[in-house]
Design a protein around this motif. Structure first.
Motif, short mmCIF file in Angstrom:
data_model
loop_
_atom_site.label_atom_id
_atom_site.label_comp_id
_atom_site.label_asym_id
_atom_site.label_seq_id
_atom_site.Cartn_x
_atom_site.Cartn_y
_atom_site.Cartn_z
N ALA A 238 3.45 -10.53 8.09
CA ALA A 238 3.93 -9.34 7.38
C ALA A 238 3.18 -9.16 6.06
N ALA A 239 2.85 -10.27 5.39
CA ALA A 239 2.07 -10.18 4.15
C ALA A 239 0.70 -9.57 4.41
N LEU A 240 0.09 -9.92 5.54
CA LEU A 240 -1.20 -9.33 5.90
C LEU A 240 -1.08 -7.83 6.11
N ASN A 243 -0.53 -6.15 2.73
CA ASN A 243 -1.78 -6.15 1.96
C ASN A 243 -2.71 -5.06 2.45
N ARG A 244 -2.79 -4.90 3.76
CA ARG A 244 -3.66 -3.87 4.33
C ARG A 244 -3.19 -2.47 3.93
N ARG A 245 -1.88 -2.30 3.79
CA ARG A 245 -1.31 -1.00 3.42
C ARG A 245 -1.33 -0.76 1.91
N GLY A 246 -1.75 -1.76 1.15
CA GLY A 246 -1.77 -1.61 -0.29
C GLY A 246 -0.43 -1.81 -0.96
N ARG A 247 0.54 -2.37 -0.25
CA ARG A 247 1.86 -2.66 -0.82
C ARG A 247 1.81 -4.06 -1.42
N GLU A 248 1.22 -4.15 -2.60
CA GLU A 248 0.86 -5.46 -3.15
C GLU A 248 2.06 -6.30 -3.54
N GLY A 249 3.11 -5.66 -4.07
CA GLY A 249 4.32 -6.40 -4.43
C GLY A 249 4.96 -7.05 -3.21
N TRP A 250 5.08 -6.28 -2.14
CA TRP A 250 5.64 -6.83 -0.90
C TRP A 250 4.73 -7.92 -0.33
N ALA A 253 5.31 -11.12 -2.36
CA ALA A 253 6.61 -11.70 -2.06
C ALA A 253 6.60 -12.37 -0.69
N LEU A 254 5.98 -11.72 0.28
CA LEU A 254 5.97 -12.27 1.64
C LEU A 254 5.05 -13.48 1.76
N SER A 255 3.94 -13.49 1.04
CA SER A 255 3.09 -14.68 1.08
C SER A 255 3.81 -15.85 0.43
N GLY A 256 4.62 -15.56 -0.61
CA GLY A 256 5.44 -16.61 -1.21
C GLY A 256 6.50 -17.11 -0.26
#
Length: 337
Positions: A238-240, A243-250, A253-256
């Motif tokens: 989901a983090a990938l 990131n591809r969509r430019g939703r950097e905050g999400w 959070a998801l990579s964390g």
């Protein structure tokens, strides 16, 4: 099944290590990215400034985790820090040099001076990011522990394929986490480049995560660790996407969450042991055997209940204060200061 204080403290120590890897993970990643992502001295300064206000606060989690282990599980602490003495010493030296580099890099404007300290930041971020994964992999896999509960192996026992895979995973995963953080905290071209870097590195982290966590689940996993594995894998994918969509905050959070769930999986696979013996299961250290007295754990519980929320609130406030993005336009060019 009744819950004992030593079980509670096992969980609390797992939470402390999880918090440490979540927070220190991205600033190790930023340190590694100062070479492949930044194109000049100004951009390296931008990356370093993204973690400048918070890196030392992140290390408080390590101090607290080590201190809690010493107080709550002295036998675990003794066996861990004696058996893993050299890699832990290497991490300690790196953390000291890294802190010095952050403070001294900008003290003089000469390019050579700053480049040398930037090299220290890079290597002293890369090495701990790898070693922490190798250490925790060995802790879960089991190491030679004799009947006297002391470590009975040598350094070569720690350099096994499983541990090397664990080290590769934490290095790549932390670097991915750092790239997502860089895209969240910067503006301009370096922000776009960080997002592209994360997009390229994420699939590598996913492959390593599946290999390492799958190996862990096969060897010592259970139903709870499998659930954590699935959460980690889903969060990383989901983090990938974010990131591809430019939703950097999400994405951050998801990579964390992916890191936190992976660490949780290791502790779930480890419990009720704290240091399994690869020589004989009867010689393994368990949470019950390695714990301090119930009175000590009770006092620690009261102190932890009061102090932990205060420390977490203060650190959250620090992140809120320094939440704004930065870019090359914020760096004074003439002196490099």
């Amino acid at each position: 099944m009744s819950l004992h204080l030593h079980d509670v403290w096992f969980v609390l120590i797992a939470v402390l290590w999880t918090g440490y890897f979540f927070l220190e993970g991205f600033d190790f990643g930023i340190g590694v990215l100062t070479k492949p992502l930044a194109r000049d001295r100004t951009e390296r300064r931008v990356l370093i400034n993204t973690i400048g206000p918070v890196w030392d606060g992140n290390e408080v989690w390590l101090i607290t985790a080590a201190g809690a282990t010493f107080a709550a599980f002295p036998d675990w602490y003794a066996t861990l820090f004696s058996g893993f003495y050299l890699p832990l010493l290497a991490i300690l030296v790196c953390l000291i040099l890294r802190g010095v580099a952050f403070e001294y890099r900008h003290k003089r404007p000469e390019e050579r001076w700053q480049r040398n300290w930037e090299n220290v930041i890079f290597w002293c971020s890369l090495l701990p990011a790898f070693l922490w994964g190798a250490i925790f992999a060995n802790m879960v896999r089991g190491v030679p522990i004799g009947p006297d509960k002391n470590y009975a192996g040598d350094l070569l026992d720690l350099a096994n394929p499983y541990a090397l895979l664990g080290g590769a995973l934490t290095l790549v995963l932390f670097t991915f986490h750092g790239a997502v953080f860089a895209s969240l905290k910067t503006v301009g071209e370096i922000r776009t480049r960080a997002r592209r870097f994360a997009a390229g590195l994420g699939p590598v982290a996913a492959v390593l995560a599946v290999a390492f966590l799958g190996w862990t689940q096969h060897d010592s996993g259970n139903g709870r660790s499998l659930a954590a594995l699935l959460v980690s894998a889903a969060a990383l994918l989901a983090a990938l996407v974010m990131n591809r969509r430019g939703r950097e905050g999400w994405a951050f959070a998801l990579s964390g969450v992916a890191i936190a769930a992976a660490v949780a999986m290791l502790f779930l696979a480890l419990f009720p042991d704290v240091m399994p013996s690869s020589l004989d299961p009867r010689w393994s250290l368990t949470a019950a055997d390695a714990a301090s007295s119930p009175y000590t754990l009770k006092i620690m519980t009261w102190i932890g209940a009061v102090m932990t929320p205060l420390v977490m609130a203060y650190q959250a406030w620090t992140y809120w204060v320094f939440r704004k993005r930065i870019g090359t336009q914020h760096i004074p060019e003439p002196t490099g200061h």
